[in-house]
Motif scaffolding. Structure first.
Motif, mmCIF file in Angstrom:
data_model
loop_
_atom_site.group_PDB
_atom_site.id
_atom_site.type_symbol
_atom_site.label_atom_id
_atom_site.label_comp_id
_atom_site.label_asym_id
_atom_site.label_seq_id
_atom_site.Cartn_x
_atom_site.Cartn_y
_atom_site.Cartn_z
ATOM 1 N N ILE A 1 -3.338 -28.365 19.583
ATOM 2 C CA ILE A 1 -4.115 -28.175 18.361
ATOM 3 C C ILE A 1 -3.418 -28.841 17.181
ATOM 4 O O ILE A 1 -2.193 -28.782 17.051
ATOM 5 N N TYR A 2 -4.218 -29.450 16.327
ATOM 6 C CA TYR A 2 -3.730 -30.142 15.131
ATOM 7 C C TYR A 2 -4.459 -29.543 13.939
ATOM 8 O O TYR A 2 -5.694 -29.544 13.895
ATOM 9 N N THR A 3 -3.701 -29.026 12.962
ATOM 10 C CA THR A 3 -4.296 -28.412 11.781
ATOM 11 C C THR A 3 -4.205 -29.373 10.611
ATOM 12 O O THR A 3 -3.117 -29.797 10.218
ATOM 13 N N THR A 4 -5.353 -29.726 10.050
ATOM 14 C CA THR A 4 -5.402 -30.699 8.966
ATOM 15 C C THR A 4 -5.135 -30.026 7.621
ATOM 16 O O THR A 4 -5.228 -28.804 7.481
ATOM 17 N N GLN B 1 -12.544 -23.746 13.037
ATOM 18 C CA GLN B 1 -12.262 -24.332 14.345
ATOM 19 C C GLN B 1 -13.095 -25.593 14.528
ATOM 20 O O GLN B 1 -14.276 -25.644 14.164
ATOM 21 N N ALA C 1 -7.726 -27.700 6.323
ATOM 22 C CA ALA C 1 -7.854 -26.408 7.008
ATOM 23 C C ALA C 1 -8.773 -26.445 8.225
ATOM 24 O O ALA C 1 -9.336 -25.419 8.609
ATOM 25 N N TYR C 2 -8.926 -27.603 8.834
ATOM 26 C CA TYR C 2 -9.601 -27.667 10.131
ATOM 27 C C TYR C 2 -8.572 -27.517 11.235
ATOM 28 O O TYR C 2 -7.541 -28.200 11.246
ATOM 29 N N ILE C 3 -8.836 -26.615 12.165
ATOM 30 C CA ILE C 3 -7.964 -26.361 13.306
ATOM 31 C C ILE C 3 -8.576 -27.104 14.484
ATOM 32 O O ILE C 3 -9.539 -26.657 15.103
ATOM 33 N N MET D 1 0.753 -29.966 12.161
ATOM 34 C CA MET D 1 0.179 -29.337 10.970
ATOM 35 C C MET D 1 0.500 -30.161 9.736
ATOM 36 O O MET D 1 1.638 -30.565 9.521
ATOM 37 N N PRO E 1 -10.149 -21.561 6.923
ATOM 38 C CA PRO E 1 -9.922 -22.366 8.123
ATOM 39 C C PRO E 1 -11.160 -22.377 9.025
ATOM 40 O O PRO E 1 -11.915 -21.405 9.082
ATOM 41 N N ARG F 1 -1.226 -28.108 3.556
ATOM 42 C CA ARG F 1 -2.591 -27.768 3.159
ATOM 43 C C ARG F 1 -2.827 -28.152 1.704
ATOM 44 O O ARG F 1 -2.003 -27.889 0.829
#
Length: 234
Positions: free
Chosen positions: A143-146, A71, A149-151, A60, A69, A63
């Protein structure tokens, strides 16, 4: 190994910020590279079929975008050359997020996508013209959260040679390949940190010289590749 339609573009919309100019804190040359036998197609398939006990290193980002967010999925396309490579794209400069950056083919999940892999395959075909029949999906990384806010679900696939690319000029400025062995050698993983308005951000970069042009792999793409390294090295 490259398909280029534009010159190098800015890597950040933040004023007075260029990640290429941020000093390197260190590299990870003390960590072992993934051995060549683990990068063979069937070894990669076996690793996903029987995954080891491991932990991702980067999941993560801090932000920095005020948006809902979403997906998303990306395809991590490993091209089956004599020495395997990873197919990457350089995004066009006018995009609202991650403009000009090196990225995996991918994007937001649609309601019609049954799985994250379906999203990754559809987006790869839409962005670079990579037909799904050329891709053997092996599995997914964590999962990688940018920071935007892209999951993101990274979907790893083996790409058989013989494909031809058709870049979507609205999204992709160029496409190129980087040796998988280069990306899976932590001696090429550079650490950076940047502080602004009291917020410290840290990231990896893995610059690759594509002929006479530097492809500056950093941020989310480098973070997902770092996790891939940890997965294969475990």
């Amino acid at each position: 190994m490259s398909n280029d339609t534009s010159a190098l573009t800015p890597l950040s919309r933040l004023p007075n910020f260029d990640p290429r100019a941020v000093p390197v804190l260190r590299t990870d040359a003390d960590l072992p590279a993934v051995s060549a036998d683990r990068l063979r197609p069937e070894a990669l398939a076996q690793r996903f079929a029987l995954p080891p006990s491991w932990q991702p290193e980067v999941t993560m980002e801090r932000r920095f975008a005020n948006r809902q967010p979403a997906q998303a999925s990306v395809l991590v396309p490993i091209v089956l050359r004599d020495e395997p490579t990873v197919l990457l794209t350089q995004r066009t400069e006018h995009l609202s997020t991650h403009s000009g950056q090196v990225a995996f083919p991918g994007g937001r999940m649609d309601d019609t996508d049954a799985t994250p892999a379906a999203t990754a395959l559809r987006e790869a075909q839409e962005e670079v013209g990579l037909a799904p029949e050329h891709v053997r999906v092996l599995g997914s990384l964590p999962i990688y959260t940018t920071g935007t806010a892209y999951i993101v679900t990274p979907v790893v696939g083996l790409v058989s040679p013989g494909f031809s690319l058709q870049l979507n000029p609205d999204e992709v400025a160029s496409a190129f390949e980087v040796p998988l062995a280069f990306l899976m050698n932590p001696a090429n993983h550079r650490r950076h940190a940047y502080e602004a308005e009291g917020v410290r951000r840290e990231w990896f970069s893995m610059p690759w010289m594509d002929g006479g042009q530097e492809r500056f792999i950093w941020g989310a793409t480098a973070g997902m590749l770092r996790n891939f390294y940890r997965f294969l090295a475990a």
